[in-house]
Design a protein around this motif. Structure first.
Motif, short mmCIF file in Angstrom:
data_model
loop_
_atom_site.label_atom_id
_atom_site.label_comp_id
_atom_site.label_asym_id
_atom_site.label_seq_id
_atom_site.Cartn_x
_atom_site.Cartn_y
_atom_site.Cartn_z
N UNK A 155 -44.82 84.13 -20.49
CA UNK A 155 -46.04 84.29 -21.30
C UNK A 155 -47.06 83.32 -20.75
N UNK A 156 -48.25 83.27 -21.35
CA UNK A 156 -49.33 82.50 -20.74
C UNK A 156 -49.06 81.00 -20.66
N UNK A 157 -48.94 80.50 -19.43
CA UNK A 157 -48.84 79.05 -19.21
C UNK A 157 -50.08 78.61 -18.45
N UNK A 158 -50.51 77.39 -18.73
CA UNK A 158 -51.59 76.79 -17.96
C UNK A 158 -50.93 75.76 -17.04
N UNK A 159 -50.80 76.14 -15.77
CA UNK A 159 -50.07 75.30 -14.81
C UNK A 159 -51.01 74.26 -14.22
N UNK A 160 -50.64 72.99 -14.36
CA UNK A 160 -51.41 71.90 -13.73
C UNK A 160 -50.54 71.36 -12.60
N UNK A 161 -51.06 71.50 -11.38
CA UNK A 161 -50.25 71.20 -10.20
C UNK A 161 -50.61 69.84 -9.59
N UNK A 162 -49.59 69.06 -9.29
CA UNK A 162 -49.80 67.71 -8.74
C UNK A 162 -48.81 67.42 -7.61
N UNK A 163 -49.21 66.47 -6.78
CA UNK A 163 -48.28 65.86 -5.83
C UNK A 163 -47.84 64.53 -6.42
N UNK A 164 -46.61 64.13 -6.15
CA UNK A 164 -46.16 62.83 -6.63
C UNK A 164 -45.27 62.20 -5.57
N UNK A 165 -45.21 60.87 -5.59
CA UNK A 165 -44.32 60.19 -4.64
C UNK A 165 -43.29 59.37 -5.40
N UNK A 166 -42.14 59.16 -4.72
CA UNK A 166 -41.13 58.23 -5.23
C UNK A 166 -40.88 57.18 -4.16
N UNK A 167 -40.30 56.07 -4.55
CA UNK A 167 -39.95 55.01 -3.61
C UNK A 167 -38.93 55.56 -2.61
N UNK A 168 -39.20 55.46 -1.29
CA UNK A 168 -38.26 56.04 -0.31
C UNK A 168 -36.87 55.40 -0.35
N UNK A 169 -36.74 54.25 -1.03
CA UNK A 169 -35.40 53.64 -1.18
C UNK A 169 -34.70 54.10 -2.44
N UNK A 200 -37.76 58.32 -10.59
CA UNK A 200 -38.95 57.74 -11.21
C UNK A 200 -40.15 57.89 -10.28
N UNK A 201 -41.17 58.55 -10.78
CA UNK A 201 -42.37 58.83 -9.98
C UNK A 201 -43.24 57.58 -9.89
N UNK A 202 -43.79 57.31 -8.68
CA UNK A 202 -44.63 56.11 -8.51
C UNK A 202 -46.12 56.42 -8.51
N UNK A 203 -46.50 57.54 -7.90
CA UNK A 203 -47.93 57.88 -7.85
C UNK A 203 -48.12 59.38 -8.03
N UNK A 204 -49.28 59.74 -8.56
CA UNK A 204 -49.57 61.15 -8.85
C UNK A 204 -50.95 61.50 -8.31
N UNK A 205 -51.06 62.68 -7.68
CA UNK A 205 -52.38 63.17 -7.25
C UNK A 205 -52.54 64.61 -7.74
N UNK A 206 -53.65 64.83 -8.44
CA UNK A 206 -53.93 66.19 -8.93
C UNK A 206 -54.25 67.11 -7.75
N UNK A 207 -53.78 68.35 -7.82
CA UNK A 207 -54.10 69.31 -6.76
C UNK A 207 -54.92 70.50 -7.28
N UNK A 208 -54.48 71.14 -8.34
CA UNK A 208 -55.20 72.33 -8.83
C UNK A 208 -54.51 72.89 -10.06
N UNK A 209 -55.00 74.04 -10.53
CA UNK A 209 -54.39 74.62 -11.72
C UNK A 209 -54.39 76.14 -11.61
N UNK A 210 -53.61 76.77 -12.48
CA UNK A 210 -53.46 78.23 -12.40
C UNK A 210 -53.00 78.76 -13.75
N UNK A 211 -53.56 79.89 -14.16
CA UNK A 211 -52.99 80.59 -15.31
C UNK A 211 -51.79 81.36 -14.80
N UNK A 212 -50.65 81.18 -15.47
CA UNK A 212 -49.41 81.84 -15.02
C UNK A 212 -48.90 82.73 -16.14
N UNK A 213 -48.87 84.05 -15.92
CA UNK A 213 -48.60 84.96 -17.04
C UNK A 213 -47.12 85.13 -17.38
N UNK A 214 -46.21 84.52 -16.58
CA UNK A 214 -44.77 84.80 -16.77
C UNK A 214 -44.04 83.62 -17.41
#
Ligand SMILES: NC(=O)C1=CN([C@@H]2O[C@H](COP(=O)(O)OP(=O)(O)OC[C@H]3O[C@@H](n4cnc5c(N)ncnc54)[C@H](O)[C@@H]3O)[C@@H](O)[C@H]2O)C=CC1
Ligand SMILES: [Mg+2]
Length: 340
Positions: free
Chosen positions: A260-274, A244-258
């Motif tokens: 077929x065309x995907x619009x990749x939205x890239x993020x960092x996320x954290x989980x509870x270390x326990x 279960x993800x606790x926090x999300x931070x947006x990083x960037x995006x990319x068109x990915x052709x493989x």
């Protein structure tokens, strides 16, 4: 609770271009995209990138790098005539972008014309896109992917899915219309979230059975209709690795052709270390593991992994720099470094 999105970096384009020239270029591009006459005129003086069955033409240059050769329209017409084609075919070129000098850039698939003959005429080689993406530098890689994505979309959207009647494209190729139903079709991309999960000390990477041996990447998944990006991200992580993800931070995006065309939205996320126990959905992933900073740093240094006598990589490695997964992993490693 999810944290509000935060931009972690300033892309180069945000700082390096003067806004006046950027605005005029975008307005020019929009005009030739929307107005058939303007687009026909732009094609006369534009640059064309050639493809054969969706494989782009690359040229090996004297400076020892691969380049995407930009041909003039009259040169392509000449080549078509010389090789038994119809020079009018060049009008099927699809607008993909324009240069800093406002020259329009198009992609054109030579179709049934003999591949080797075109290669000889153009002093180049048609290369599979996956390879071309890796061989090209800077802005040429996304450009060649965009050109292929648009050509593919036109090749597979020739008929209306409602009436079965042929669809007609506008001159730039930015849309296709079924005149029988009145439906306008636009090139399609599938939104995908890609996320690097961290427990504060380690990051979580997974692999599908189809990945090259030893390669682990950030976790990714297609968004479902009606979902927000955050919902898709939380669902994918829950489904694929049972966390279960606790926090999300947006990083960037990319068109990915493989594939077929995907619009990749890239993020960092954290989980509870326990709460870091990973339970992998084996339908989706072959494996997922936590990796330490040291392991990740080592993997980031590997440009071409060493291979055994069957040609299979023998070490843990991560996707190459052109994949947004690589950037997420790099950013995470940099942040960990700053913390220590
Ligand atoms: N640029 C990068 O750094 C990376 C890109 N990727 C890309 O992310 C994409 C998604 O990753 P996966 O883990 O495979 O997704 P995923 O976890 O959603 O699983 C794929 C499955 O989703 C279903 N699906 C739902 N909507 C779909 C659609 N619009 N197109 C195709 N399949 C759809 C299919 O059943 C498919 O088998 C892939 O295309 C992959 O190439 C993945 C990792 C790194
Ligand atoms: Mg997935």
């Amino acid at each position: 609770m999810l944290q509000p999105l935060r931009i972690l970096f300033r892309p180069k384009w945000m700082v390096s271009r003067s806004s006046a020239s950027y605005v005029s270029r975008m307005r020019h591009l929009n005009k030739i995209k929307e107005e058939d006459e303007a687009c026909r005129a732009a094609l006369q003086s534009g640059n064309i990138f050639l493809y054969h069955k969706l494989a782009p033409l690359l040229r090996w240059t004297d400076s020892g790098i691969y380049q995407l050769p930009a041909l003039q329209t009259k040169d392509v017409e000449e080549i078509l005539e010389k090789l038994g084609g119809d020079k009018e075919m060049v009008k099927e070129s699809i607008l993909i972008n324009c240069t800093e000098q406002n020259e329009a850039q198009f992609s054109f698939d030579v179709g049934a014309i003999d591949q080797a003959a075109v290669e000889e005429q153009c002093r180049g080689t048609f290369v599979d896109l996956r390879k071309a993406f890796f061989l090209l530098r800077g802005s040429e890689a996304p450009l060649v992917a965009r050109g292929q994505a648009l050509l593919r979309w036109h090749q597979t959207n020739g008929f209306c899915s409602s009436t079965g009647q042929p669809t007609q494209r506008n001159q730039s190729g930015s849309q296709r219309v079924c005149h029988s139903s009145g439906i306008t079709y636009y090139p399609k991309m599938s939104p995908v979230v890609i996320v690097l999960v961290s427990d504060g000390k380690r990051c979580l990477l997974g692999r599908q059975s189809t990945f090259p041996r030893g390669m682990y990447s950030a976790l990714a998944g297609f968004c479902d209709i009606g979902e927000t990006m955050e919902e898709a991200l939380r669902r994918e992580i829950a489904e694929e690795v049972g966390l279960e993800v606790e926090s999300i931070q947006y990083s960037g995006s990319q068109h990915w052709p493989f594939p077929q065309s995907s619009f990749m939205v890239a993020c960092h996320a954290t989980v509870n270390p326990d709460k870091t126990h990973v339970s992998v959905d084996k339908e989706e992933l072959e494996d997922a593991q936590w990796f330490s900073l040291e392991e990740v740093q080592e993997a980031l240094t590997i440009k071409v992994p060493p291979r055994n006598n069957k040609g299979e990589p023998t070490v843990f490695w991560v996707p190459p720099s052109y994949a947004i997964a690589n950037r997420l992993i790099q950013e995470w490693a940099n942040q960990q470094h700053l913390k220590s």
